[in-house]
Motif scaffolding. Structure first.
Motif, PDB file in Angstrom:
ATOM      1  N   LEU A 281      27.722  61.019  57.799  1.00 36.16           N
ATOM      2  CA  LEU A 281      27.599  62.345  57.130  1.00 36.16           C
ATOM      3  C   LEU A 281      29.094  63.010  57.269  1.00 36.16           C
TER       4      LEU A 281
ATOM      5  N   GLU B 247      31.293  61.437  54.786  1.00 37.84           N
ATOM      6  CA  GLU B 247      30.854  61.962  53.269  1.00 37.84           C
ATOM      7  C   GLU B 247      31.400  63.106  52.953  1.00 37.84           C
ATOM      8  N   ARG B 248      30.859  64.093  53.919  1.00 35.94           N
ATOM      9  CA  ARG B 248      30.974  65.721  53.401  1.00 35.94           C
ATOM     10  C   ARG B 248      32.049  66.476  54.172  1.00 35.94           C
ATOM     11  N   CYS B 249      32.627  65.784  55.345  1.00 32.90           N
ATOM     12  CA  CYS B 249      33.697  66.463  56.002  1.00 32.90           C
ATOM     13  C   CYS B 249      35.202  65.824  55.891  1.00 32.90           C
TER      14      CYS B 249
ATOM     15  N   LYS C  55      36.923  64.773  53.831  1.00 36.82           N
ATOM     16  CA  LYS C  55      37.878  65.042  52.385  1.00 36.82           C
ATOM     17  C   LYS C  55      39.046  66.144  52.913  1.00 36.82           C
TER      18      LYS C  55
ATOM     19  N   PRO D 275      30.611  73.039  54.305  1.00 38.89           N
ATOM     20  CA  PRO D 275      31.706  73.198  53.345  1.00 38.89           C
ATOM     21  C   PRO D 275      31.543  74.025  52.146  1.00 38.89           C
TER      22      PRO D 275
ATOM     23  N   GLY E 127      31.674  70.748  47.559  1.00 42.18           N
ATOM     24  CA  GLY E 127      30.226  70.313  47.481  1.00 42.18           C
ATOM     25  C   GLY E 127      29.181  71.218  48.088  1.00 42.18           C
TER      26      GLY E 127
ATOM     27  N   LEU F 197      25.562  72.106  53.196  1.00 46.62           N
ATOM     28  CA  LEU F 197      24.765  70.746  53.607  1.00 46.62           C
ATOM     29  C   LEU F 197      23.385  71.130  53.302  1.00 46.62           C
ATOM     30  N   SER F 198      22.524  69.926  53.061  1.00 39.49           N
ATOM     31  CA  SER F 198      21.085  69.900  52.864  1.00 39.49           C
ATOM     32  C   SER F 198      20.466  70.489  54.343  1.00 39.49           C
TER      33      SER F 198
ATOM     34  N   GLU G  25      20.707  67.609  56.440  1.00 39.36           N
ATOM     35  CA  GLU G  25      22.125  67.003  57.007  1.00 39.36           C
ATOM     36  C   GLU G  25      22.229  68.227  58.183  1.00 39.36           C
TER      37      GLU G  25
END
Length: 146
Positions: free
Chosen positions: A40, A43-45, A47, A98, A103, A106-107, A110
């Motif tokens: 997680l 994928e989401r942080c 970057k 984020p 993006g 988060l869901s 997540e």
């Protein structure tokens, strides 16, 4: 007197057994990190929060990164959701991470993963050396192309 001798002679053994009983919990928490948290974060942080130039000075690609934190201080206080800036940010509290251009929020699933991780002590088995393309962050910073 016999009882005192028994307690004195078995005390170290009881401590050792107690320590062994905590090993499965740590292994389970490390497995949770590797299966749920690390992917997680990657994928989401990563970057914005990995590598040489991290947004807000916060690195999430190593344990030392979140412990040191960024411009606002440590991102995570293990076991303390209310004191963890990461938990506040992913719930769009005082900051929104984020952000929409990365993006968006988060869901719920997540957020639940990261919340559980922090609440349970933020076990992070990663070593304290962040790697960039096979190099440590320090080596990458000194490399001629950066």
């Amino acid at each position: 007197m016999r009882q005192l001798h028994f307690i004195a002679s078995t005390g170290p053994m009881l401590i050792a057994v107690g320590a062994l009983l905590t090993l499965p919990a740590i292994a389970t928490e490390e497995a949770f990190f590797e299966k749920e948290v690390r992917p997680l974060l990657a994928e989401r942080c990563y970057k914005c929060h990995s590598g040489v130039k991290a947004s807000g000075g916060l690195l999430l690609d190593s344990r030392a990164g979140w412990q040191n934190g960024g411009e606002s201080g440590p991102a995570i206080v293990p076991g303390k959701l209310d004191e963890s800036l990461l938990i506040d940010a992913i719930n769009y509290g005082s900051s929104e991470m984020p952000p929409q251009d990365a993006g968006g929020k988060l869901s719920d699933a997540e957020i639940a993963i990261l919340t559980k991780w922090v609440r349970d002590g933020a076990v992070d088995p990663r070593d304290d050396v962040a790697h960039l393309g096979g190099m440590t962050a320090a080596d990458a910073a000194a490399w001629w192309a950066f």
